[in-house]
Design a protein around this motif. Structure first.
Motif: not given
Length: 324
Positions: A68-76, A256-262, A271-278
């Motif tokens: 959710x954060x990365x989609x806004x071009x942020x990072x946590x 978490x970041x790696x999983x989301x990017x992968x 750019x992002x989805x729910x199923x991809x990071x899972x």
């Protein structure tokens, strides 16, 4: 004439490409499971699969919040520290005699408050997301160590600690928690106007603002979701290990970041989805699990993760150049 918020539509996703990418990730995960089943004798044992699902589940929930954060071009960068801190909070509350349900609610509320603090720092103080979340990372580790005096807090509530070890319909309870989080997340991100606003903010925050989107509110929401999910993982981890320890989940923010990017989330936003990071989380969990079974040095696991991030971000850059 300016568009109303309800008219805002995020840049249209390449539906066929998204489907193909998702199928590719699933294919990679299946391939890894088949290969590890051949090269090891214990990968397909019920105990190992159960452990893999439990570990992957917590990373998956963290990755989803991070998305959710990365989609806004942020990072946590604080999510790992939030997890460790929340294990301390819930253990401390339970030790103080607070009812279990109240301890869970209070712990989750602290996560929400941390996310709101991040939003305030970014929106009203003008701090870069990297800086404010990095500061929280270091601060929460220190606060947690102060509360515990550098030690751990034991959790004696067996009804709580047994939850993470239990199965339902033959599937670990922690995996069911992924489903519990993923379904509403999918509705929010892909089927609601708020999800469209989130993508719009990541695509062009100023254009979204001029179109009537409450950009500040969406940034608050993204960081609250990320920290709230991390607090939830902290509760689950405390249940699994039955202790509160501020040093737990060290480095999980990178997982978490790696999983989301992968999983296909772009670090450039929008750019992002729910199923991809899972799926990405379980790919990483499988790699780590297989490396342990094959007695591969744990340092190689980090190297493999780093290489995966480099490759995927590189191809993401190529995709962006072609689209421009």
């Amino acid at each position: 004439m300016t568009a109303t918020p309800t008219e805002i539509v995020a840049p249209p996703p390449r539906r066929k490409m998204n489907i193909l990418f998702g199928l590719t990730l699933i294919g990679l995960l299946i391939f890894l499971w088949i290969v590890l089943g051949f090269v090891t004798t214990s990968f397909w044992t019920p105990l190992n699969i159960s452990n893999l699902l439990r570990q992957g589940a917590m990373t998956a929930i963290l990755a989803l919040g991070q998305t959710f954060v990365i989609i806004t071009a942020g990072i946590d960068l604080s999510v790992g520290a939030i997890v460790g801190f929340c294990t301390v909070i819930i253990a401390w509350l339970l030790q103080a005699g607070v009812p279990l349900w109240a301890a869970i609610v209070l712990t989750l509320a602290i996560g929400v408050a941390i996310g709101a603090f991040h939003g305030f720092g970014i929106v009203h103080m003008g701090l870069p997301p990297f800086i404010i979340t990095l500061a929280t990372l270091t601060s929460l580790r220190g606060i947690g160590l102060l509360i515990t005096n550098g030690s751990t807090i034991s959790i004696t509530d067996e009804s709580f600690s047994n939850f993470a070890r239990a199965d339902f319909l033959g599937i670990p309870s922690l995996f069911w928690m992924v489903i519990l989080v993923a379904v509403p997340s999918f509705v929010f991100l892909h089927l609601s106007r708020w999800g469209r606003y989130l993508f719009a903010v990541g695509s062009n925050a100023e254009a979204a603002r001029l179109s009537g989107v409450n950009v500040k509110g969406m940034i608050y929401l993204a960081y609250i979701l990320s920290a709230g999910f991390a607090a939830f993982v902290g509760v689950l981890l405390a249940s699994r290990i039955a202790i509160g320890n501020a040093t737990q989940a060290d480095g999980w923010e990178l997982q978490a970041i790696a999983s989301s990017v992968i999983g296909g989330t772009s670090l450039f936003g929008a750019v992002g989805s729910v199923h991809g990071p899972l799926i990405g989380a379980f790919i990483l969990a499988t790699i780590n699990n297989g490396a342990n079974l094959l007695n591969v040095n744990s340092f190689w696991q980090r190297i493999i993760t780093g290489l995966l991030i480099i490759v995927i971000v590189f191809f993401d850059q190529l995709r962006r150049r072609k689209s421009n």
